[in-house]
Design a protein around this motif. Structure first.
Motif, PDB file in Angstrom:
ATOM      1  N   LYS A 183       0.854  -1.187   0.000  1.00  0.00           N
ATOM      2  CA  LYS A 183       0.000   0.000   0.000  1.00  0.00           C
ATOM      3  C   LYS A 183       0.885   1.230   0.000  1.00  0.00           C
ATOM      4  CE  LYS A 183      -4.135  -1.612   2.361  1.00  0.00           C
ATOM      5  NZ  LYS A 183      -5.039  -1.347   3.484  1.00  0.00           N
ATOM      6  N   ARG A 231      -0.456   4.385   0.116  1.00  0.00           N
ATOM      7  CA  ARG A 231      -1.112   5.418   0.926  1.00  0.00           C
ATOM      8  C   ARG A 231      -1.642   4.796   2.206  1.00  0.00           C
ATOM      9  NH1 ARG A 231      -5.006   9.065  -2.922  1.00  0.00           N
ATOM     10  NH2 ARG A 231      -3.389   9.918  -4.245  1.00  0.00           N
ATOM     11  N   SER A 232      -1.569   5.564   3.255  1.00  0.00           N
ATOM     12  CA  SER A 232      -2.135   5.093   4.509  1.00  0.00           C
ATOM     13  C   SER A 232      -3.592   5.517   4.581  1.00  0.00           C
ATOM     14  CB  SER A 232      -1.354   5.640   5.704  1.00  0.00           C
ATOM     15  OG  SER A 232      -1.497   7.033   5.759  1.00  0.00           O
ATOM     16  N   SER A 233      -4.394   4.800   5.342  1.00  0.00           N
ATOM     17  CA  SER A 233      -5.818   5.118   5.441  1.00  0.00           C
ATOM     18  C   SER A 233      -6.043   6.419   6.214  1.00  0.00           C
ATOM     19  CB  SER A 233      -6.574   3.962   6.110  1.00  0.00           C
ATOM     20  OG  SER A 233      -6.074   3.761   7.416  1.00  0.00           O
ATOM     21  N   ASN A 234      -5.135   6.782   7.107  1.00  0.00           N
ATOM     22  CA  ASN A 234      -5.260   8.035   7.851  1.00  0.00           C
ATOM     23  C   ASN A 234      -5.153   9.244   6.932  1.00  0.00           C
ATOM     24  OD1 ASN A 234      -5.602   6.718  10.225  1.00  0.00           O
ATOM     25  ND2 ASN A 234      -3.444   6.833  10.821  1.00  0.00           N
ATOM     26  N   PHE A 235      -4.341   9.142   5.916  1.00  0.00           N
ATOM     27  CA  PHE A 235      -4.175  10.244   4.975  1.00  0.00           C
ATOM     28  C   PHE A 235      -5.485  10.518   4.249  1.00  0.00           C
ATOM     29  CE2 PHE A 235      -3.153  11.780   0.685  1.00  0.00           C
ATOM     30  CZ  PHE A 235      -2.516  12.955   1.021  1.00  0.00           C
ATOM     31  N   ASN A 236      -6.203   9.464   3.858  1.00  0.00           N
ATOM     32  CA  ASN A 236      -7.464   9.636   3.147  1.00  0.00           C
ATOM     33  C   ASN A 236      -8.509  10.294   4.045  1.00  0.00           C
ATOM     34  OD1 ASN A 236      -6.449   8.488   0.841  1.00  0.00           O
ATOM     35  ND2 ASN A 236      -7.170   6.437   1.348  1.00  0.00           N
ATOM     36  N   ILE A 237      -8.556   9.919   5.297  1.00  0.00           N
ATOM     37  CA  ILE A 237      -9.533  10.482   6.226  1.00  0.00           C
ATOM     38  C   ILE A 237      -9.229  11.956   6.477  1.00  0.00           C
ATOM     39  CG2 ILE A 237     -10.401  10.366   8.593  1.00  0.00           C
ATOM     40  CD1 ILE A 237      -9.916   7.333   8.470  1.00  0.00           C
ATOM     41  N   SER A 290      -7.511  14.080   4.530  1.00  0.00           N
ATOM     42  CA  SER A 290      -7.725  14.909   3.337  1.00  0.00           C
ATOM     43  C   SER A 290      -9.213  15.071   3.061  1.00  0.00           C
ATOM     44  CB  SER A 290      -7.023  14.295   2.123  1.00  0.00           C
ATOM     45  OG  SER A 290      -7.598  13.042   1.799  1.00  0.00           O
ATOM     46  N   LEU A 291     -10.003  14.045   3.301  1.00  0.00           N
ATOM     47  CA  LEU A 291     -11.447  14.152   3.101  1.00  0.00           C
ATOM     48  C   LEU A 291     -12.066  15.130   4.089  1.00  0.00           C
ATOM     49  CD1 LEU A 291     -13.994  13.102   1.656  1.00  0.00           C
ATOM     50  CD2 LEU A 291     -14.142  11.353   3.421  1.00  0.00           C
TER      51      LEU A 291
END
Length: 60
Positions: free
Chosen positions: A6, A8-14, A16-17
């Motif tokens: 992976k 990208r980490s899932s924290n980055f998506n949260i 940025s959203l």
């Protein structure tokens, strides 16, 4: 079967959203605030129209 890494980490998506949602909400509330500040002219002449009783129908 190959392992996939992976990038990208899932924290980055949260994060940025949530930042995008906050920016959109601020823009929306800013537009509403600015529209409240604008003084739209109201009509000065009162509008009166006499409606005859013949146009009314009794509904039961």
């Amino acid at each position: 079967m190959q392992l996939q890494k992976k990038t990208r980490s899932s924290n980055f998506n949260i994060i940025s959203l949530s930042i995008k949602l906050v920016i959109v909400a601020l823009i929306f509330f800013g537009i509403v605030f600015l529209l409240n500040k604008v003084d739209f002219p109201s009509p000065k002449k009162t509008i009166e129209k006499i409606i005859p009783n013949e146009n009314f129908k009794i509904v039961k």
